[in-house]
Design an enzyme around this catalytic site. Sequence first.
Site, PDB file in Angstrom:
ATOM      1  CB  ALA A 220      10.226  12.212  33.026  1.00  0.00           C
ATOM      2  CG  MET A 221      15.488  15.760  35.462  1.00  0.00           C
ATOM      3  SD  MET A 221      16.671  15.538  34.090  1.00  0.00           S
ATOM      4  CE  MET A 221      18.125  15.104  35.015  1.00  0.00           C
TER       5      MET A 221
ATOM      6  CG  ASN B 169      15.828  15.434  39.146  1.00  0.00           C
ATOM      7  OD1 ASN B 169      16.628  16.085  38.511  1.00  0.00           O
ATOM      8  ND2 ASN B 169      14.522  15.535  38.955  1.00  0.00           N
TER       9      ASN B 169
ATOM     10  CG  HIS C 181      14.228   7.036  29.559  1.00  0.00           C
ATOM     11  ND1 HIS C 181      14.914   6.733  28.413  1.00  0.00           N
ATOM     12  CD2 HIS C 181      14.771   8.194  30.019  1.00  0.00           C
ATOM     13  CE1 HIS C 181      15.821   7.658  28.184  1.00  0.00           C
ATOM     14  NE2 HIS C 181      15.752   8.559  29.148  1.00  0.00           N
ATOM     15  CD  GLU C 182      13.291  10.138  32.790  1.00  0.00           C
ATOM     16  OE1 GLU C 182      14.436  10.379  33.201  1.00  0.00           O
ATOM     17  OE2 GLU C 182      12.902  10.446  31.634  1.00  0.00           O
TER      18      GLU C 182
ATOM     19  CG  HIS D 142      18.436   8.182  32.980  1.00  0.00           C
ATOM     20  ND1 HIS D 142      19.505   8.073  32.130  1.00  0.00           N
ATOM     21  CD2 HIS D 142      17.505   8.920  32.314  1.00  0.00           C
ATOM     22  CE1 HIS D 142      19.236   8.720  30.988  1.00  0.00           C
ATOM     23  NE2 HIS D 142      18.026   9.228  31.071  1.00  0.00           N
TER      24      HIS D 142
ATOM     25  CD  GLU E 106      19.213  11.038  28.270  1.00  0.00           C
ATOM     26  OE1 GLU E 106      18.372  10.120  28.147  1.00  0.00           O
ATOM     27  OE2 GLU E 106      19.253  11.775  29.282  1.00  0.00           O
TER      28      GLU E 106
HETATM   29  N1  TRP Z   1      17.531  13.589  31.085  1.00  0.00           N
HETATM   30  C1  TRP Z   1      16.130  13.660  30.758  1.00  0.00           C
HETATM   31  C2  TRP Z   1      15.758  12.316  30.167  1.00  0.00           C
HETATM   32  O1  TRP Z   1      16.027  12.011  29.055  1.00  0.00           O
HETATM   33  C3  TRP Z   1      15.769  14.689  29.776  1.00  0.00           C
HETATM   34  C4  TRP Z   1      16.031  16.123  30.051  1.00  0.00           C
HETATM   35  C5  TRP Z   1      17.092  16.856  29.698  1.00  0.00           C
HETATM   36  C6  TRP Z   1      15.114  17.039  30.528  1.00  0.00           C
HETATM   37  N2  TRP Z   1      16.884  18.178  29.935  1.00  0.00           N
HETATM   38  C7  TRP Z   1      15.683  18.311  30.421  1.00  0.00           C
HETATM   39  C8  TRP Z   1      13.856  16.903  31.037  1.00  0.00           C
HETATM   40  C9  TRP Z   1      14.983  19.444  30.767  1.00  0.00           C
HETATM   41  C10 TRP Z   1      13.183  18.031  31.405  1.00  0.00           C
HETATM   42  C11 TRP Z   1      13.712  19.302  31.265  1.00  0.00           C
HETATM   43  O2  TRP Z   1      15.295  11.472  30.800  1.00  0.00           O
HETATM   44 ZN    ZN Z   2      17.019  10.087  29.480  1.00  0.00          ZN
END
Ligand code: TRP
Ligand code: ZN
Length: 849
Positions: A264-265, A267, A299-300, A303, A322
């Site tokens: 996941a990400m 954003n 986690h997300e 962030h 991270e």
């Molecule tokens: N920052 C994301 C997390 O750890 C992980 C992440 C880095 C990511 N590059 C990515 C997720 C590319 C998807 C695709 O929560």
């Molecule tokens: Zn992360």
Amino acid sequence: MTDAAATAAPIPVYLRDYEPFPFVVRGVELTFRLAPKATRVISRLTLAPDRVVQGGGVDLRLDGEGLRLISLRINGNALALTPDPTGLTIPATLIPPGEFVLETEVEIAPEENLSCEGLYMSGGMYCTQCEAQGFRHITFYPDRPDVMAPFRVRIESDMPVLLSNGNPGAQGLGWAEWNDPWPKPAYLFALVAGDLQAHRSAFTTASGRAVDLAVWVRPGDEGRCAYAMDSLIRSMRWDEEVYGREYDLDVFNIVAVDDFNMGAMENKGLNIFNSKLVLASPETATDDDYGRIEAVIAHEYFHNWTGNRITCRDWFQLCLKEGLTVFRDHQFTGDMRSHAVKRIEDVMALRARQFREDQGPLAHPVRPESFIEINNFYTSTVYEKGAEVIGMLKLLVGDAGYAKALDLYFTRHDGDAATIEDWLQVFQDATGRDLTQFKLWYSQAGTPRVTVAEDWADGVFTLTLSQENPPTPGQPDKAPKVIPVAVGLLNPNGDEVRPTQVLELTTARQSFRFEGLAARPVASVLRGFSAPVVLERAVAAEERAFLLAHDTDAFNRWEAGRMLAREVLEGRAEAGLWVQGMVRLMQGDHDPAFKALALRLPSDDEMAATLAGRGLVPDPDVIRTRRRALHLALAEALRADLPGLAAPLRGQFAPSAAQAGLRALRLAALGLLGRFDLGAVQAAHLSADNMTEEIGTLAILLENGAGAEEVAAFEAKWQGDRLVMDKWFALQAGLAAPDQTAAVVESLTAHPLFDWKNPNRFRAVLGALSGNHAGFHHASGAGYRLLADWLLRLDPMNPQTAARMSTAFETWGRYDTGRRALARAQLERIAATAGLSRDLGEMVGRMMG
Ligand code: TRP
Ligand code: ZN
């Protein structure tokens, strides 16, 4: 990519070369005219020379890859410049003094983008992934985390739902505007457009801000969002209560996407998730899935403060966000479920992935000093060891010191792009502790080996601890680190005579004396796994059995059983002590989840690593045979208890930790029962009303060479469900007998539902192949060849996932000369392939040494 970029030797980037960006971006305005084959991205950047770094009179460099430049203007005046393969340089002579506006228009083709990076399409919707360097595939921009700016976004599309970061602005038929007031780096940009359904809720923050929450999914999936939403609300509350951190926008959106490279990400205000980490129902998701969803949602969300409000100066500082965010999500899961169980699970994962990384050619520090492709450094070392380092820091400064340091971190660095130096400085300032030596944990790769020797004389018990920091690629010699070793002492009847105390090992060898003891104690060392080290301790098997029966530290109690099992599997201890210890444990009054973890034998890969760590050459077939034999011995010893342990749960399904523990124990017992009564397992499979038991029992059948009919029935039942079918694929590849593994995997890749361009499906099959230890490392080399074939096929489409999957080869150096030659030949074949991506090229290069 042009030929020049494809053939040029990849250039590493070095931490020591960091230089600040000479301009500030005061604002970003983006317009997207979405179309699958020709999306227009119009960007209007307000820029100025950075006075702090004395910018001005220098060229302006913008990153940009695969963009068709339509127009370029500064303060309204068109410029005729041609981009190079990685970006665009605007010469200083064309840049007016002071603030100026740079406008670009580019065209991109999201439908043709199969990399799951930049702007791409998944299941008919548009979505983005910009971390780490995806934004440069969307528009020309200084794509680096220390350039932070507020964003305004306008989306034009006939899709019904149009989302971006921040708060919603004006909208009309076919368009919507979004406004993100918090300055952010480009890697946190996100856009989603699609035919989506919302599962909605709301949250009021501690200070009274109302936040609209939504989980967006494809039509038909609305019924599987409740657990993700519940996890989000609990995460928001927890971050307020434990870290004093509130959410800072009017909306928080989560979108589930089927084609996604990772989990996941984060954003800003618009988290994008792999759909397997959002969608859950009892019928389709296992207890492990529920646990992962809860952890990744948290986690997300976490962030938002550790990552977004405070981001990283450069990608070398990745562990800043991270490691800390993983540490926080571990704490959260411990609070939600069980600290003891969570710690055991985290250590198992750390050993399986991070220790493996540290012991092979891919070893690197928590903060690397160079990289070719940053995507290759989203590793277990950066994430999990990064979290362990924070756990040690907390242990060394104490809970109050940690809380004080974190408060200082948030106040001092809010809005910053920070470094590990900044992070350590807040601890020094808040606690007064000098962290010069501690910092080695960030710069030295490798897992320290701590050896314990003990002595008892004249009523004094002495523990002598030594540390050894093995060489890793590029780091032949290492200085001793500060290692917190938590120790408790038990007396021979099992009572605690000294509560847990944290010893600080700071030199190569150090002795610690315990006085005033009436009898020689039994030491419980490295309680709670207080440091990520390999503990070497010549302990009699009887003492391990004693600790398994009596240790008051749950982690070390589990650990005693685990070490004993390892020794049995190595042929260094008799099976009887371990088996009897397990029988007693099962009859005792413990958390069922803990019992289930205790029953789990060390994996084949863990045994191979253990043997290699002793300088021996592991034989995958022997490891597998011994493991099966010990499992059978346990089943025989527990025979009378198994029907009781395997009894079905009563009452309605809940994804609670308590029920999950009971199901885990039932499945472990069914696994043992299955060694002489597969009928009981078949019956349990047929009556399963949840996915944990349905797939868990199917796994037992396959492990015992049965289950063909059930596999077919499962397929017929679930063929319309992508996430469940991923499990079906993975199970067969992962549990195939060694001699048949390559053939089974080949037939799975010929299945009509094997959509190899979908990362989840690719991982389900090829990831499970490499997880099948004896199958992947089969002496024929068929496993190696098959994986290499598929990596080469995937690489041109999705280099990130191809590179990640190639780590299956990182242990090749452990095995016998025959296997080594076969694995190496495949690595060489990959390396010699024309047009290989930077991602996969870097990985195979490092693995070949
Ligand atoms: N920052 C994301 C997390 O750890 C992980 C992440 C880095 C990511 N590059 C990515 C997720 C590319 C998807 C695709 O929560
Ligand atoms: Zn992360």
